[in-house]
Each structure stands twice: as C-alpha cells, then as structure tokens.
Write a protein that holds these residues in place. Structure first.
Motif, PDB file in Angstrom:
ATOM      1  N   LYS A   1       0.407  -1.105   0.088  1.00  0.00           N
ATOM      2  CA  LYS A   1       0.208  -0.090   0.167  1.00  0.00           C
ATOM      3  C   LYS A   1       0.943   1.306   0.290  1.00  0.00           C
ATOM      4  O   LYS A   1       0.773   2.425  -0.856  1.00  0.00           O
ATOM      5  CB  LYS A   1      -1.092  -0.227   1.429  1.00  0.00           C
ATOM      6  CG  LYS A   1      -1.636  -1.176   1.485  1.00  0.00           C
ATOM      7  CD  LYS A   1      -2.723  -0.593   2.220  1.00  0.00           C
ATOM      8  CE  LYS A   1      -2.086  -1.215   3.866  1.00  0.00           C
ATOM      9  NZ  LYS A   1      -1.418  -2.799   4.395  1.00  0.00           N
ATOM     10  N   THR A   2       1.791   1.145   0.687  1.00  0.00           N
ATOM     11  CA  THR A   2       2.619   2.866   0.877  1.00  0.00           C
ATOM     12  C   THR A   2       3.816   2.425   0.290  1.00  0.00           C
ATOM     13  O   THR A   2       3.163   4.233  -0.817  1.00  0.00           O
ATOM     14  CB  THR A   2       3.766   2.060   1.675  1.00  0.00           C
ATOM     15  OG1 THR A   2       2.795   2.304   3.911  1.00  0.00           O
ATOM     16  CG2 THR A   2       4.497   3.552   2.036  1.00  0.00           C
ATOM     17  N   THR A   3       4.083   1.708  -0.630  1.00  0.00           N
ATOM     18  CA  THR A   3       4.631   1.503  -2.416  1.00  0.00           C
ATOM     19  C   THR A   3       4.179   1.924  -3.091  1.00  0.00           C
ATOM     20  O   THR A   3       4.369   3.023  -3.784  1.00  0.00           O
ATOM     21  CB  THR A   3       5.290   0.006  -2.390  1.00  0.00           C
ATOM     22  OG1 THR A   3       5.847  -0.524  -1.484  1.00  0.00           O
ATOM     23  CG2 THR A   3       5.963  -0.365  -3.505  1.00  0.00           C
TER      24      THR A   3
ATOM     25  N   HIS B   1       1.970  10.812   5.378  1.00  0.00           N
ATOM     26  CA  HIS B   1       2.942   9.873   5.687  1.00  0.00           C
ATOM     27  C   HIS B   1       2.510   8.916   6.673  1.00  0.00           C
ATOM     28  O   HIS B   1       2.499   9.724   7.474  1.00  0.00           O
ATOM     29  CB  HIS B   1       4.255  10.001   5.008  1.00  0.00           C
ATOM     30  CG  HIS B   1       4.600  11.042   4.697  1.00  0.00           C
ATOM     31  ND1 HIS B   1       4.928  10.314   3.167  1.00  0.00           N
ATOM     32  CD2 HIS B   1       4.594  12.843   4.130  1.00  0.00           C
ATOM     33  CE1 HIS B   1       4.838  11.712   1.870  1.00  0.00           C
ATOM     34  NE2 HIS B   1       4.564  12.985   2.790  1.00  0.00           N
ATOM     35  N   GLN B   2       2.955   7.877   5.973  1.00  0.00           N
ATOM     36  CA  GLN B   2       2.598   7.170   7.036  1.00  0.00           C
ATOM     37  C   GLN B   2       3.240   6.883   9.074  1.00  0.00           C
ATOM     38  O   GLN B   2       3.095   7.279  10.040  1.00  0.00           O
ATOM     39  CB  GLN B   2       2.943   5.406   7.006  1.00  0.00           C
ATOM     40  CG  GLN B   2       2.014   3.960   7.636  1.00  0.00           C
ATOM     41  CD  GLN B   2       2.916   2.865   7.036  1.00  0.00           C
ATOM     42  OE1 GLN B   2       2.704   2.552   6.037  1.00  0.00           O
ATOM     43  NE2 GLN B   2       1.810   1.463   8.192  1.00  0.00           N
ATOM     44  N   ASP B   3       4.872   7.530   8.459  1.00  0.00           N
ATOM     45  CA  ASP B   3       5.804   7.552   9.003  1.00  0.00           C
ATOM     46  C   ASP B   3       5.880   8.750   9.786  1.00  0.00           C
ATOM     47  O   ASP B   3       6.781   9.848  10.873  1.00  0.00           O
ATOM     48  CB  ASP B   3       6.876   6.946   9.317  1.00  0.00           C
ATOM     49  CG  ASP B   3       7.308   7.768   7.632  1.00  0.00           C
ATOM     50  OD1 ASP B   3       6.921   8.480   6.754  1.00  0.00           O
ATOM     51  OD2 ASP B   3       8.622   7.190   6.714  1.00  0.00           O
TER      52      ASP B   3
ATOM     53  N   ALA C   1      -3.321  10.121   1.939  1.00  0.00           N
ATOM     54  CA  ALA C   1      -3.115   9.475   3.623  1.00  0.00           C
ATOM     55  C   ALA C   1      -3.154   8.334   3.686  1.00  0.00           C
ATOM     56  O   ALA C   1      -3.548   7.417   2.620  1.00  0.00           O
ATOM     57  CB  ALA C   1      -4.263  10.376   3.786  1.00  0.00           C
ATOM     58  N   ASP C   2      -1.597   7.310   3.779  1.00  0.00           N
ATOM     59  CA  ASP C   2      -1.135   6.451   4.220  1.00  0.00           C
ATOM     60  C   ASP C   2      -1.811   5.795   5.891  1.00  0.00           C
ATOM     61  O   ASP C   2      -1.091   6.187   6.565  1.00  0.00           O
ATOM     62  CB  ASP C   2      -0.396   6.312   3.810  1.00  0.00           C
ATOM     63  CG  ASP C   2       0.594   4.893   3.501  1.00  0.00           C
ATOM     64  OD1 ASP C   2      -0.119   4.145   3.984  1.00  0.00           O
ATOM     65  OD2 ASP C   2       1.794   4.886   3.118  1.00  0.00           O
ATOM     66  N   GLU C   3      -2.583   5.252   5.933  1.00  0.00           N
ATOM     67  CA  GLU C   3      -2.600   4.729   7.648  1.00  0.00           C
ATOM     68  C   GLU C   3      -3.009   6.075   8.510  1.00  0.00           C
ATOM     69  O   GLU C   3      -2.966   5.888   9.458  1.00  0.00           O
ATOM     70  CB  GLU C   3      -1.849   3.634   7.872  1.00  0.00           C
ATOM     71  CG  GLU C   3      -1.679   2.785   6.677  1.00  0.00           C
ATOM     72  CD  GLU C   3      -2.094   1.449   7.005  1.00  0.00           C
ATOM     73  OE1 GLU C   3      -3.238   1.328   8.073  1.00  0.00           O
ATOM     74  OE2 GLU C   3      -1.287   0.351   6.858  1.00  0.00           O
ATOM     75  N   PRO C   4      -3.637   6.684   8.186  1.00  0.00           N
ATOM     76  CA  PRO C   4      -4.202   8.245   8.719  1.00  0.00           C
ATOM     77  C   PRO C   4      -4.737   8.204   9.935  1.00  0.00           C
ATOM     78  O   PRO C   4      -4.774   8.766  10.654  1.00  0.00           O
ATOM     79  CB  PRO C   4      -4.888   9.526   7.764  1.00  0.00           C
ATOM     80  CG  PRO C   4      -5.287   8.546   7.185  1.00  0.00           C
ATOM     81  CD  PRO C   4      -4.819   6.919   6.943  1.00  0.00           C
TER      82      PRO C   4
HETATM   83 MG   LIG Z   1       2.623   1.034   4.729  1.00  0.00          MG
END
Ligand SMILES: [Mg+2]
Ligand SMILES: Nc1ncnc2c1ncn2[C@@H]1O[C@H](COP(=O)(O)OP(=O)(O)O)[C@@H](O)[C@H]1O
Lengths: 301, 246
Positions: free
Chosen positions: B63-65, B107-109, B181-184
């Motif tokens: 997903k992030t990729t 971002h996720q991080d 949005a990545d796992e917001p």
């Molecule tokens: Mg991810």
C-alpha cells in the motif's frame, strides 16, 4: 549574465525562511569559519610576499639594468691617460647613454667602510672607476670589452648582468610563487568547504527528504545551505584578513637599506588588496557549496 | 465546522477544474519491485478527479509503495504512471516539486522537521513555495485537528495521534487537488478517526481527489455511508476493485 544575476540574487536574497528550515549544525559551522579564517590569514601573507617580491624585482631590474662600471688598474702615471681613453671609447660606443669617472670623493666613500675616512685615494694604487649608463636597448658588452682591451689594457668591464639577472629572475619567481600560493589556498578552502557542506547535507538528509516531500525545489533547499556557508566563510575570512593585516603591520617597517624581509608589507593603496580577500572567500564558499549541494541533493532524494 | 466557509480548506466551491474527465492519477500496466521479486504488477487504474478511494490489503502488500508511486517518490520499474496527465518519467526535479504542491500526503511515518514548532511544520508546504501562511487559516486548521494548544510544541514531544493529525493539517494546508493518506487513523482513537474521516469527506465534496490506504474496515464502512467511496484491494500483487461485501 542572467546566470550571474541569479547567482547574485541567490547570495543577497535574505530569505530567513529558507535559512530556518535547516537546523543549525555545530561542527561544520566551526569548520567553515575556521578554514576561511586560517586560509585568508595565510593568503594575506602570500599576497604581501607577492607584492614585496614584485616590488623587489622591479627595483632591481630598474636600478641595475641601466648601469655598469669599468675598473681601471694602471700605474699612477698612466691612470689619467687610460681614463681618458676609456671615456673616449665609451663616447663612441652605441647604446651607451653617458659615462663619467667617479670623483675622488665618491671613490673614498666607496672604500671608507673598509679603510676608514682618511684614505689618500689619489696616491694609492687602487683601481679607478668609470660609471656608464646604458640606453634602453643596451650595448654590445663583448664588443666593448674587445675595444677596451685594445685602447686601455688596464680597463675591465663589470656589467653586473652576471649576478643581476638571476636575482631579478628569482624575485620574479618569488612573486609567481606568492600568486600560486594564493590560488592553492583558495583551492584548499574550496575543497574544505565542499567537504563541510557535504557533511552538513548528509547530516540533514532527513530534513532534505521532508522538504522535498512537501514540494520544495532544489534551488530553495540549496539556498538555505549556501547562504549559511557563504556568510560563515565571509565572517571567518574577515577575521582572518584582519589578523593577517595586523600581523603584516607589526613587521618592522622598511628601512633605508630596503632589505627584502623588512620590505615585506603593504604600501599605500596596497592595503586595500587584503580587503578583497573576504568577499573572494565568500564567493569561493558560495560556488563550492552551491555545486556540492545540487550534486548531493540528486544523490539524497 | 467552519472550514467550509472559505479559509484554508475551501477555496469557495472550486469543483474539479479543466482536467475534468481526465485522470488525476493514471497507472498503465505498472510494476514495481525493490530489487527483489515483483511487489506490484500489471496495475492499470485511473483515479478520476473528485473521486474517493480506499486502498486496502494486508500489511506488507504494498500500500505504501503504491502511494509512493502516486507522488513520484518511487518511479515504476515497468509501465507508466501519469500524474495530472504527465508521465512521471518525463518530469524534472522542479516539475516533481511543483506536482507535489498539488498533492497533499499524510505519510505513514509522519516526517517533520524536529527543530521547528508544529505550526511552522504545518505551514511548511506554503513556506517552501514562497507563500505566506494566513494566520487565521492556520488557527482554524489547528483547531479543527485539535492541535491549537500545541502550535508551539516541537514534533518529538507529540504523541503518535497528534503527529498524525499534524500530518493531515500539513497535507491540506495548500488546498491541494489530491490528498493521499497512508494509514491516517493508525494511531487515532475512534472519535478522532471519525473526525478525520469527516474532514476527508468534506474535502472530497469540495472536489478534491482522495485516496486513503487503510486496513480499518470500520472506517471504510463509515465512509461509505457518507460518500460514494470505492475500495481498491491489493491481492497477489494486483489491485482489484473490491465488491460491496466489506
Ligand atoms: Mg504501509
Ligand atoms: N525501501 C524498501 N526496500 C526494500 N523493500 C521494501 C522497501 N520498502 C518496503 N519494502 C518491502 O515491500 C513490501 C511492501 O511494503 P509496503 O509498501 O510498506 O507495504 P504496506 O504499506 O502495504 O504495509 C514489504 O515487504 C516491505 O518489506
């Protein structure tokens, strides 16, 4: 030209935002400041050396190139005749502007350091001296020697060139070495600042990544680094130049003898030259950081 | 919610612009691998302007990729990705910077500049585009994500949930065309998750294209009640449009 103007506006543009987005980094700041200071300090002396040897080369070339002496050794009764003959020869030698026999007083003055003030020059069998001043094109020394041998057997031409030329060349080389040193110092400073900038960029890889992600152009990020390094280099170089100039000013001043070491310094408007070094150092830092930053950014993101 | 009445999030009722009908993000037979085996392959899809998508799939599915391919942090190893109808391979570094100003990313991080206060971090996208942040807009926005009291706090002192909300604020402050949005809601409680969802739905109604990677099925169900959201699922390296059985 437009490119140059962009460079300048990058340098001058007071963008406090761009400055703040990069955290202040301790050791590269000091490294840049110190390098710029030390290198500029050295450059001041290299500059002083160049200028002094330049002056020396000019002075020697000027003073020595134009005169020569003829030494006449003869029994006292023939002396006047020989001097006369020598002057006659010189009067008809192409390239000789003027010639005259040194007076007794002048000869006494020359010999005084060795024999004291009361030397009876007239009655002693010391050689008499004739000084000649040459024209710009010079004269044929070998031809003159042969004519003197025929007309005045006791006369010997001493044309200084034998020892004058290497001295003038040496002074010229010394000046060249001085300039080469300044170039080397500039190159070393560029290399050191490039290293410092690269270290700073690498240490801030995370910051750069965030900035790129929120849409910062390379030019924006580069400006933040470049401004810092340029201003630091300017500050360091200003301190270095000041210290160097104080150092040169404290050297013993040139005395009448005009010895080389005592002549090592700036004269008149020459004092303005070391003031050019800090802006020059800033320019070197600017170009070095800018080049390093654009290259590093492509590596990092 | 005062956000709709103009201000930072709503540039009036600026619905989809001239690019209507074209895809904001288009994948054409895209594959990606990190140097090992293929992680994503044969992906072809188009996100229409104003659409709302979820992206789901198990952890490690990519997903992030996929999202990174959507804002040109990664370039496809095969196939073609087009952002706003421009092939990412043809974009210069400056083009990428300009494209990213139109894409807000959570971002996720949640990366921030740790030496600058939260408010400055939130306005960073404006700062780097040489735009002055509007103080009232910023206050509204921070209030809305519940961080008004933390405007002067440094990011390292924030909790995971606070960081995520700050990241969302930063993603929308430019009023971008697209929000990724990545796992917001990864670190948010349910109430905050719902508020965040409401904000995303609101933004979508203003015409923004939304793509949310999440494995929170409750969130997806909740969204479907409010908006015509579609669900993309990564399975066996491919992306499929999921059925209604969520
Ligand atoms: Mg991810
Ligand atoms: N920079 C990277 N280098 C190598 N492998 C990576 C990198 N980033 C992610 N991966 C791998 O790719 C896979 C998918 O990761 P990711 O896209 O983060 O999945 P998700 O977001 O769905 O959890 C994982 O197996 C992960 O280990």
């Amino acid at each position: 030209m437009t490119r140059f103007r962009t460079l300048l506006s990058d340098l001058m543009h007071a963008d406090r935002h761009a400055d703040r987005v990069v955290p202040p980094t301790g050791h590269t700041a000091w490294l840049t400041l110190f390098t710029a200071g030390a290198m500029t300090f050295l450059a001041v002396f290299a500059l002083a050396l160049s200028l002094a040897s330049g002056r020396l080369a000019d002075r020697w070339a000027d003073a020595l190139a134009r005169t020569a002496t003829i030494r006449i050794a003869a029994p006292p009764d023939q002396m006047e005749v020989q001097i006369r003959a020598v002057l006659d020869v010189l009067a008809t030698t192409p390239g000789v502007a003027s010639a005259r026999a040194l007076t007794d007083d002048e000869q006494r003055a020359l010999l005084e350091p060795w024999f004291g003030p009361d030397l009876p020059v007239e009655s002693l069998p010391v050689p008499r001296l004739v000084e000649l001043i040459e024209e710009d094109d010079g004269y044929d020394a070998e031809g003159l020697r042969q004519r003197l041998a025929a007309e005045a057997p006791g006369a010997v031409l001493d044309d200084h060139t034998r020892w004058r030329r290497p001295l003038v060349i040496a002074a010229g080389r010394l000046r060249l070495l001085g300039w080469a040193s300044i170039l080397l110092i500039g190159g070393t400073m560029a290399a050191m600042i490039t290293l410092a900038a690269n270290a700073s960029l690498a240490a801030n890889a995370q910051v750069i990544k965030v900035l790129r992600l929120v849409g910062a152009r390379d030019a924006y990020i580069v400006r933040a680094f470049v401004r810092r390094f340029t201003l630091r280099a300017l500050a360091g170089a200003a301190a270095g130049a000041l210290a160097g100039m104080i150092g040169v000013a404290l050297l013993p001043s040139a005395d009448a003898a005009g010895g080389f070491l005592t002549g090592l310094g700036f004269t008149g408007a020459g004092w303005l030259l070391p003031l050019l070094l800090p802006p020059l150092a800033a320019l070197v830092a600017f170009l070095a950081t800018r080049t390093a930053a654009f290259r590093k950014l492509k590596e990092l993101t | 919610m005062r956000i709709e009445s103009g201000g930072v999030l709503g540039n009036g009722v600026r619905h989809v612009r001239a690019s209507e009908g074209c895809a904001v993000i288009a994948f054409d037979n895209v594959a990606y691998n990190y140097g090992g085996g293929e992680l994503l392959s044969e992906i072809s899809l188009r996100l229409a302007p104003g659409s709302f998508h979820f992206l789901t799939g198990p952890s490690g599915a990519g997903k992030t990729t996929f999202l990174k391919l959507c804002y040109a942090e990664l370039l496809p190893t095969a196939g073609r990705v087009a952002l706003f109808d421009r092939d990412v391979r043809g974009l210069s570094r400056d083009d990428i910077a300009h494209t990213r100003r139109r894409i807000g990313v959570v971002h996720q991080d949640c990366q921030f500049l740790d030496h600058l206060p939260l408010a400055t971090n939130v306005t960073l996208p404006l700062t780097v585009s040489n735009r002055e942040p509007d103080v009232r807009d910023l206050t509204d926005l921070l209030q809305w994500v519940g961080l008004a009291d933390l405007a002067d706090a440094l990011p390292p002192s924030l909790s995971g949930g606070e960081r995520q909300r700050a990241a969302l604020a930063r993603a929308v402050i430019m009023s971008p065309d697209v929000i990724l949005a990545d796992e917001p809601t990864g670190n948010l409680d349910w109430e905050m998750s719902l508020r965040l969802l409401t904000l995303l739905v609101e933004l979508n109604r203003m015409g923004k294209t939304i793509l949310v990677a999440t494995h929170d099925l409750n969130l997806i169900r909740q969204a479907k009640a409010q908006v015509a959201a579609r669900v993309l699922r990564i399975r066996n390296r491919r992306i499929q449009l999921a059925g209604a059985d969520l």
